[in-house]
Every structure is written in structure tokens, then in C-alpha cells.
Design an enzyme around this catalytic site. Sequence first.
Site, PDB file in Angstrom:
ATOM      1  N   GLY A   1      47.018  41.014  27.778  1.00 30.85           N
ATOM      2  CA  GLY A   1      46.931  39.562  27.761  1.00 30.85           C
ATOM      3  C   GLY A   1      45.887  39.122  26.751  1.00 30.85           C
TER       4      GLY A   1
ATOM      5  N   GLN B   1      39.684  33.841  22.806  1.00 31.86           N
ATOM      6  CA  GLN B   1      39.269  35.153  22.294  1.00 31.86           C
ATOM      7  C   GLN B   1      39.488  35.292  20.791  1.00 31.86           C
ATOM      8  OE1 GLN B   1      41.634  37.219  25.588  1.00 31.86           O
ATOM      9  NE2 GLN B   1      40.017  38.695  25.167  1.00 31.86           N
TER      10      GLN B   1
ATOM     11  N   CYS C   1      39.044  44.185  29.103  1.00 32.58           N
ATOM     12  CA  CYS C   1      39.140  42.966  28.303  1.00 32.58           C
ATOM     13  C   CYS C   1      38.919  43.315  26.838  1.00 32.58           C
ATOM     14  CB  CYS C   1      38.080  41.967  28.773  1.00 32.58           C
ATOM     15  SG  CYS C   1      38.105  40.434  27.848  1.00 32.58           S
ATOM     16  N   LEU C   2      39.784  42.797  25.964  1.00 33.19           N
ATOM     17  CA  LEU C   2      39.638  43.075  24.533  1.00 33.19           C
ATOM     18  C   LEU C   2      38.313  42.534  23.992  1.00 33.19           C
ATOM     19  CD1 LEU C   2      43.256  42.309  23.230  1.00 33.19           C
ATOM     20  CD2 LEU C   2      42.212  44.557  23.635  1.00 33.19           C
TER      21      LEU C   2
ATOM     22  N   HIS D   1      42.349  36.119  34.978  1.00 35.21           N
ATOM     23  CA  HIS D   1      41.422  36.664  33.967  1.00 35.21           C
ATOM     24  C   HIS D   1      41.509  35.833  32.681  1.00 35.21           C
ATOM     25  CE1 HIS D   1      39.640  40.264  31.699  1.00 35.21           C
ATOM     26  NE2 HIS D   1      40.065  39.473  30.733  1.00 35.21           N
ATOM     27  N   GLU D   2      42.749  35.527  32.257  1.00 39.07           N
ATOM     28  CA  GLU D   2      42.930  34.791  30.996  1.00 39.07           C
ATOM     29  C   GLU D   2      42.511  33.326  31.135  1.00 39.07           C
ATOM     30  OE1 GLU D   2      43.262  36.647  28.577  1.00 39.07           O
ATOM     31  OE2 GLU D   2      44.113  38.430  29.520  1.00 39.07           O
TER      32      GLU D   2
ATOM     33  N   HIS E   1      38.955  32.928  30.598  1.00 45.14           N
ATOM     34  CA  HIS E   1      38.585  32.838  29.175  1.00 45.14           C
ATOM     35  C   HIS E   1      38.637  31.397  28.685  1.00 45.14           C
ATOM     36  CE1 HIS E   1      38.027  36.944  27.858  1.00 45.14           C
ATOM     37  NE2 HIS E   1      39.183  37.340  28.347  1.00 45.14           N
TER      38      HIS E   1
HETATM   39 NI    NI Z   1      39.839  39.283  28.676  1.00 50.98          NI
END
Ligand code: NI
Length: 163
Positions: A46, A51, A93-94, A135-136, A139
Site C-alpha cells: 500500500g 509518502q 512501511c515503505l 495504516h494508509e 499517513h
Molecule cells: Ni506506511
Amino acid sequence: MPRLKVLTFPDPRLRKVAVPVTKFDKSLEIVTSNMLETMYAEEGIGLAATQVDIHERIIVMDLSEERNDPKIFINPEFKILNDKSLLSFTEGCLSVPGITEEITRPDNIHLVWQDLKGEKHEAEPSGLLTVCIQHEIDHLEGKLMVDYLSPLKRDRIRKKASK
Ligand code: NI
């Protein structure tokens, strides 16, 4: 199509709160397709627009093993239907590379979002999608998975990241 640069913790731009998408035009299509390309290249499941330093309420996702089921969520919002129903999941997480942590979240939610045409959808998802969308959406609010950890642990990750 260009791949986008993924911001990493503790970059302050990850703390910006994203604004709702109001224009459902060609440029939204381009942004989401670049985001998907970036997510696939980085092997994430995701990615939130925050991000990649785009501060609009856009999320892309692919939870399939075959990596052939791209999903796009514009202006997603959720309501917790039962705050006693919880799911613990080891999240990564990226934007926090190399770190995985078990995080507990409500798993009984009602989700609403729009598609690329601005059409509204709703669902009561289960399993991984429930975790991933929360989670997204975090962000988009400027919140990161490290915020769920103890200050000590968060500090350790910050130190590791700045090396
Ligand atoms: Ni993330």
C-alpha cells in the site's frame, strides 16, 4: 511513467495532513498510476500520497499475491463499528524501511471512499484490507506506525534511520 521518491521517517513532510481530492480529472489518474508504479517497484502492498510528498487524500494498494489487483481509494474514511473487535498484525512501511512491528487495530470498520470518477463506494472489509487501509489513512493524517510504539523504541528507530 515516472517513479516517485518515497519519503522516509523522520522526514517532517510525512507529518502533513492531506486535503480532500475535489477534482476527478486526468491529473488524478496520472498521480494514481505513478503511485501504483512506485508501490510495485518498492514491493509495498500500500502507498499513501503523503509518502510521495503529495498531500491529497489518495491511497493505492494491492493485497494480492500475484500483484495484479491494484486498488485505488480516493478520500477514504472509516468508522469503527466495534471497538472491542481487534486484530494484531505485523506491519511494515515503505517510509520506515527495515522495521516491522506488531500493531493492534480495530478490525470491524465501515469504509467509504471514491473512485477515479468520483463515484462513492462503501464496504465492511475484513482481514488485511482493514489493517492496511487504517495504516494508509494514518499517513494521510500525518501519522506513522512508529507513533504506536513506545517513545524509547521510536527514538531507537529514529537514530537508526539517521545513520
Ligand atoms: Ni506506511
